[in-house]
Design a protein around this motif. Structure first.
Motif, PDB file in Angstrom:
ATOM      1  N   GLU A  86      23.270 -35.387 -32.217  1.00  0.00           N
ATOM      2  CA  GLU A  86      24.675 -35.843 -32.113  1.00  0.00           C
ATOM      3  C   GLU A  86      24.997 -36.468 -30.602  1.00  0.00           C
ATOM      4  N   SER A  87      25.478 -35.453 -29.649  1.00  0.00           N
ATOM      5  CA  SER A  87      25.565 -36.017 -28.524  1.00  0.00           C
ATOM      6  C   SER A  87      25.479 -35.056 -27.537  1.00  0.00           C
ATOM      7  N   TRP A  88      25.361 -35.379 -26.079  1.00  0.00           N
ATOM      8  CA  TRP A  88      25.129 -34.195 -24.945  1.00  0.00           C
ATOM      9  C   TRP A  88      26.291 -33.640 -24.684  1.00  0.00           C
ATOM     10  N   ASN A  92      18.684 -36.753 -34.780  1.00  0.00           N
ATOM     11  CA  ASN A  92      19.842 -37.862 -35.135  1.00  0.00           C
ATOM     12  C   ASN A  92      20.786 -37.860 -34.049  1.00  0.00           C
ATOM     13  N   PHE A  93      21.355 -38.839 -33.403  1.00  0.00           N
ATOM     14  CA  PHE A  93      22.497 -38.936 -32.362  1.00  0.00           C
ATOM     15  C   PHE A  93      23.705 -40.019 -32.909  1.00  0.00           C
ATOM     16  N   VAL A  94      24.709 -39.489 -32.468  1.00  0.00           N
ATOM     17  CA  VAL A  94      25.932 -40.226 -32.828  1.00  0.00           C
ATOM     18  C   VAL A  94      26.492 -40.957 -31.449  1.00  0.00           C
ATOM     19  N   LEU A  95      26.406 -42.358 -31.450  1.00  0.00           N
ATOM     20  CA  LEU A  95      26.773 -42.926 -30.064  1.00  0.00           C
ATOM     21  C   LEU A  95      28.272 -43.455 -30.029  1.00  0.00           C
ATOM     22  N   GLY A  96      29.025 -43.036 -28.997  1.00  0.00           N
ATOM     23  CA  GLY A  96      30.443 -43.565 -28.914  1.00  0.00           C
ATOM     24  C   GLY A  96      31.324 -42.656 -29.149  1.00  0.00           C
ATOM     25  N   LEU A  97      30.866 -41.250 -29.337  1.00  0.00           N
ATOM     26  CA  LEU A  97      31.723 -40.045 -29.418  1.00  0.00           C
ATOM     27  C   LEU A  97      33.106 -40.013 -28.294  1.00  0.00           C
ATOM     28  N   ASP A  98      34.061 -39.447 -28.616  1.00  0.00           N
ATOM     29  CA  ASP A  98      35.160 -39.425 -27.465  1.00  0.00           C
ATOM     30  C   ASP A  98      34.816 -38.595 -26.512  1.00  0.00           C
ATOM     31  N   SER A 151      24.392 -28.347 -33.043  1.00  0.00           N
ATOM     32  CA  SER A 151      22.993 -28.067 -32.492  1.00  0.00           C
ATOM     33  C   SER A 151      23.194 -26.473 -32.132  1.00  0.00           C
ATOM     34  N   LYS A 152      24.343 -25.723 -32.251  1.00  0.00           N
ATOM     35  CA  LYS A 152      24.517 -24.326 -32.015  1.00  0.00           C
ATOM     36  C   LYS A 152      24.202 -24.094 -30.474  1.00  0.00           C
ATOM     37  N   THR A 153      24.634 -25.107 -29.598  1.00  0.00           N
ATOM     38  CA  THR A 153      24.287 -24.745 -28.030  1.00  0.00           C
ATOM     39  C   THR A 153      25.730 -24.874 -27.399  1.00  0.00           C
ATOM     40  N   ARG A 154      25.965 -24.178 -26.628  1.00  0.00           N
ATOM     41  CA  ARG A 154      27.144 -24.199 -25.678  1.00  0.00           C
ATOM     42  C   ARG A 154      26.877 -24.985 -24.550  1.00  0.00           C
ATOM     43  N   GLN A 155      25.569 -25.445 -24.147  1.00  0.00           N
ATOM     44  CA  GLN A 155      25.331 -26.187 -23.040  1.00  0.00           C
ATOM     45  C   GLN A 155      25.754 -27.613 -23.259  1.00  0.00           C
ATOM     46  N   LYS A 156      25.924 -28.208 -22.070  1.00  0.00           N
ATOM     47  CA  LYS A 156      26.340 -29.692 -21.972  1.00  0.00           C
ATOM     48  C   LYS A 156      25.281 -30.527 -21.046  1.00  0.00           C
ATOM     49  N   GLY A 157      25.720 -31.814 -21.191  1.00  0.00           N
ATOM     50  CA  GLY A 157      25.056 -32.638 -20.148  1.00  0.00           C
ATOM     51  C   GLY A 157      23.340 -32.329 -20.252  1.00  0.00           C
ATOM     52  N   MET A 158      22.800 -32.458 -18.974  1.00  0.00           N
ATOM     53  CA  MET A 158      21.639 -32.356 -18.625  1.00  0.00           C
ATOM     54  C   MET A 158      20.918 -30.888 -18.885  1.00  0.00           C
ATOM     55  N   GLU A 170      26.316 -41.852 -17.928  1.00  0.00           N
ATOM     56  CA  GLU A 170      25.415 -40.863 -18.170  1.00  0.00           C
ATOM     57  C   GLU A 170      25.246 -40.452 -19.689  1.00  0.00           C
ATOM     58  N   PRO A 171      25.741 -40.493 -20.549  1.00  0.00           N
ATOM     59  CA  PRO A 171      25.124 -40.122 -21.821  1.00  0.00           C
ATOM     60  C   PRO A 171      23.849 -40.935 -22.417  1.00  0.00           C
ATOM     61  N   PHE A 172      24.179 -42.273 -22.045  1.00  0.00           N
ATOM     62  CA  PHE A 172      22.724 -43.068 -22.326  1.00  0.00           C
ATOM     63  C   PHE A 172      21.664 -42.616 -21.564  1.00  0.00           C
ATOM     64  N   GLU A 173      21.875 -42.406 -20.139  1.00  0.00           N
ATOM     65  CA  GLU A 173      20.744 -41.983 -19.273  1.00  0.00           C
ATOM     66  C   GLU A 173      20.394 -40.613 -19.791  1.00  0.00           C
ATOM     67  N   LEU A 174      21.200 -39.831 -20.181  1.00  0.00           N
ATOM     68  CA  LEU A 174      20.632 -38.220 -20.758  1.00  0.00           C
ATOM     69  C   LEU A 174      19.559 -38.745 -22.035  1.00  0.00           C
ATOM     70  N   THR A 175      20.032 -39.639 -22.879  1.00  0.00           N
ATOM     71  CA  THR A 175      19.097 -39.923 -24.065  1.00  0.00           C
ATOM     72  C   THR A 175      17.808 -40.215 -23.800  1.00  0.00           C
ATOM     73  N   LYS A 176      17.961 -41.174 -22.515  1.00  0.00           N
ATOM     74  CA  LYS A 176      16.595 -41.558 -22.007  1.00  0.00           C
ATOM     75  C   LYS A 176      15.673 -40.817 -21.504  1.00  0.00           C
ATOM     76  N   THR A 177      16.409 -39.763 -20.943  1.00  0.00           N
ATOM     77  CA  THR A 177      15.647 -38.663 -19.988  1.00  0.00           C
ATOM     78  C   THR A 177      15.035 -37.915 -21.536  1.00  0.00           C
ATOM     79  N   PHE A 178      15.965 -37.589 -22.344  1.00  0.00           N
ATOM     80  CA  PHE A 178      15.433 -36.679 -23.598  1.00  0.00           C
ATOM     81  C   PHE A 178      14.170 -37.372 -24.393  1.00  0.00           C
TER      82      PHE A 178
END
Ligand code: B12
Ligand code: SF4
Length: 523
Positions: free
Chosen positions: A280-282, A319-325, A289-296, A331-339
């Motif tokens: 879904e989102s970073w 599966n990702f959702v783009l444009g979430l609040d 995804s049951k993780t408390r981590q965010k971002g990188m 950064e979110p787009f860049e993080l997906t590219k890193t992924f």
């Protein structure tokens, strides 16, 4: 009771001429419920013709001209096609019934074009309807069972319909099965967050798996459970009891939290070949995804997890959702590219944030904030339009990010890296075809067109900004072209809907219990 001529239509797609991927895969995306409806209608003593529309058939040739009742199963993207068909078959004397995701999400609107609109559907809803199937016009009747059905006909019982549909799949054939409905979790963006989890019976499941082995040599099963594996051990025991090792392959949607290494080992042993977890989102929706981590930190964690999954399961779609609040800036787009770099074997599937009417509790918040746009249903498939105005992006910023991340994900470099990162031939081939077909190259082209129109077509920009509800020519022409001759059967006004109808019903009816109900007029 009179013996009725019943038609059942499963709209897998919204228009003719599917892409290369669609030609190969559409019949594999068929729904289970239309087949179930077919079985229930036959049990009531009626004659049933079931058609699964994959985009290649001439619908008007395949469906009998004379029908007493026509059931249509439709996602929201097929709503306009469904409305046009309902109009046509009503004019020929049939009573029409809509079920499926669109009926669950937009019952007020669907009641304007169908005699019956069904929410939760069990055998008694269908048999009551057939016993007294009078037309209801101008406004249809909205019926719903109090809960999801506690049982569904087995694969053995619906086999003749399943088999006929699979004949349309030229190469890979995926048999649709379901073992549970609802979900024990409560992610507020999900249609199942308010539906109790309920397994459908592991004995029947075992029997169906054994039955399937008598019909197809090395079958592939596609599980339609909203969250496969909640009762993980029970599922695995059913598979292990019915299927000798190596005789069956499986595909399932499951959350990352259920995909621990011991679970993956067992899934591998039992022939699970493709898995579709939601990331879904970073920043948002970490509960899924049951993780408390965010971002990188989350990117690294999820990439490691995905690479681990690929050691056991040959194919993974993330599966990702783009444009979430929770997303803001580049950064979110860049993080997906890193992924994409860190987990090159995953096939990324991007969904644009979409509020499908009543689908999820969080849609009420978007409607309250007046952020939902009235894009015609035809475009609401998570890709062809985003009907929620993003909180932290202008439209041009958002589309720049979207095009950037999509182009990166389906660049020749990323495609080439994906091939060696998967171990076996079918995943390599699937990843390639999907990337160069409508999902990869096709989306880059489409999003680029929208981005250009935002700059060059004032009517498009005004529509996106919510300044007008008049549909821009671009969208009107597209829906006209895609519906082809069916466009002429679209009832007046059917391209428009009240995007805040759900909020209206909540204000008027604070308790939205899923009880049998009569629908009110849609706005
Ligand atoms: C499994 C699944 C898939 C599978 C199988 C799809 C299929 N043909 O059924 C795959 C991966 C192929 C898929 C693809 C897509 N999906 Co999907 N999918 C789901 C999922 C997870 C479960 C649906 C399911 O089968 N449940 C089991 C059945 C038995 O229960 P049910 O759906 O609740 O149905 C009940 C009633 O609606 C009714 N009913 C259902 N169908 C019919 C038909 C008739 C004729 C009648 C009378 C009654 C009836 O009876 C059932 C029992 O009460 C849901 C999310 C969810 N948790 O529900 C999303 C969901 C249905 N998908 C969604 C979307 C958007 C898509 C895609 C457009 C995504 C994309 N861009 O590719 C495609 C469209 C595919 C298509 N055929 O058009 C949306 C639909 C929103 C909408 N209003 O359209 C959902 C709700 C997820 C979300 N975003 O919220 N999906
Ligand atoms: S998103 Fe997944 S885990 Fe959350 S409620 Fe829906 S099906 Fe369950």
């Amino acid at each position: 009771m009179r013996r009725l001529r019943v038609g059942v239509l499963d709209l897998v797609t919204k228009s003719p001429n599917p892409s290369l991927y669609g030609r190969i895969m559409n019949a594999n995306l068929a729904s289970i419920m239309p087949q179930v409806i077919g079985v229930w209608c036959e049990r009531e003593g009626h004659d049933v013709t079931l058609v699964c529309y994959t985009g290649l058939e001439d619908l008007l040739e395949e469906l009998p001209k004379e029908l007493d009742v026509l059931f249509i199963g439709a996602f929201t993207q097929s709503a306009q096609l469904a409305y046009a068909l309902s109009n046509l078959f009503r004019s020929r004397g049939a009573v029409t019934v809509l079920g499926g995701p669109h009926a669950r999400c937009y019952p007020e609107d669907a009641c304007r074009y169908f005699d019956y609109v069904l929410g939760f559907t069990d055998r008694s809803v269908v048999s009551d309807l057939l016993r007294d199937c009078r037309p209801h016009r101008p406004l249809g009747v909205h019926l719903s069972a109090p809960t999801q059905p506690v049982e569904l006909p087995t694969l053995r019982e619906r086999w003749k319909f399943t088999e006929a549909t699979l004949r349309k799949a030229p190469t890979i054939k995926i048999v649709p099965m379901v073992g549970s409905l609802g979900c024990p979790y409560t992610c507020s963006f999900c249609i199942d967050s308010t539906v109790d989890y309920q397994p459908l019976g592991f004995d029947d499941l075992r029997d169906d798996l054994a039955f399937l082995l008598t019909k197809i040599k090395n079958p592939i099963v596609g599980w339609h459970d909203p969250n496969f594996g909640v009762r993980f051990d029970d599922y695995m025991e059913a598979v292990e009891a019915a299927v000798p090792p190596g005789r069956m392959r499986h595909i399932a949607e499951s959350s990352l939290s259920l995909l621990s290494e011991p679970h993956l080992q067992r899934l591998q042993k039992n022939g699970f070949r493709a898995i579709l977890p939601g990331i879904e989102s970073w920043y948002d929706l970490g509960n899924k995804s049951k993780t408390r981590q965010k971002g990188m930190d989350k990117v690294r964690l999820v990439a490691d997890h995905v690479n681990m999954i690929l050691r056991y399961i040959p194919y993974i779609q993330t599966n990702f959702v783009l444009g979430l609040d929770g997303d803001m800036g580049p950064e979110p787009f860049e993080l997906t590219k890193t992924f994409i770099d860190l987990a090159p074997g995953a096939f990324p599937a991007y969904s644009l944030l979409s509020a499908f009417g009543r689908a999820a509790p969080s849609n009420l918040d978007y409607q309250r904030a007046d952020r939902v746009l009235p894009f015609p249903f035809h475009f609401l498939n998570n890709n062809h339009a985003m009907n929620v105005r993003p909180k932290n992006y202008s439209w041009t910023e958002f589309y720049d990010g979207l095009i950037d991340v999509t182009s990166y994900s389906f660049s020749w470099r990323a495609i080439a890296r994906r091939v060696p990162a998967t171990a076996t031939a079918i995943p390599k081939w699937m990843n390639f075809v999907r990337a160069v077909s409508s999902e990869g190259f096709g989306r880059i082209k489409y999003h680029t067109t929208i981005r250009r129109l935002l700059d060059t077509d004032a009517s498009v920009r005004a529509y996106f900004e919510g300044e007008t509800t008049e549909l821009p020519e671009f969208y009107l022409n597209r829906v006209r072209q895609e519906l082809g001759p069916m466009f002429d059967h679209l009832p007046a006004g059917a391209l428009y809907h009240d995007q805040n109808a759900y909020l209206g019903t909540v204000i008027e009816e604070p308790a939205m219990a899923p009880v049998p109900l009569r629908s009110r007029r849609a706005g």
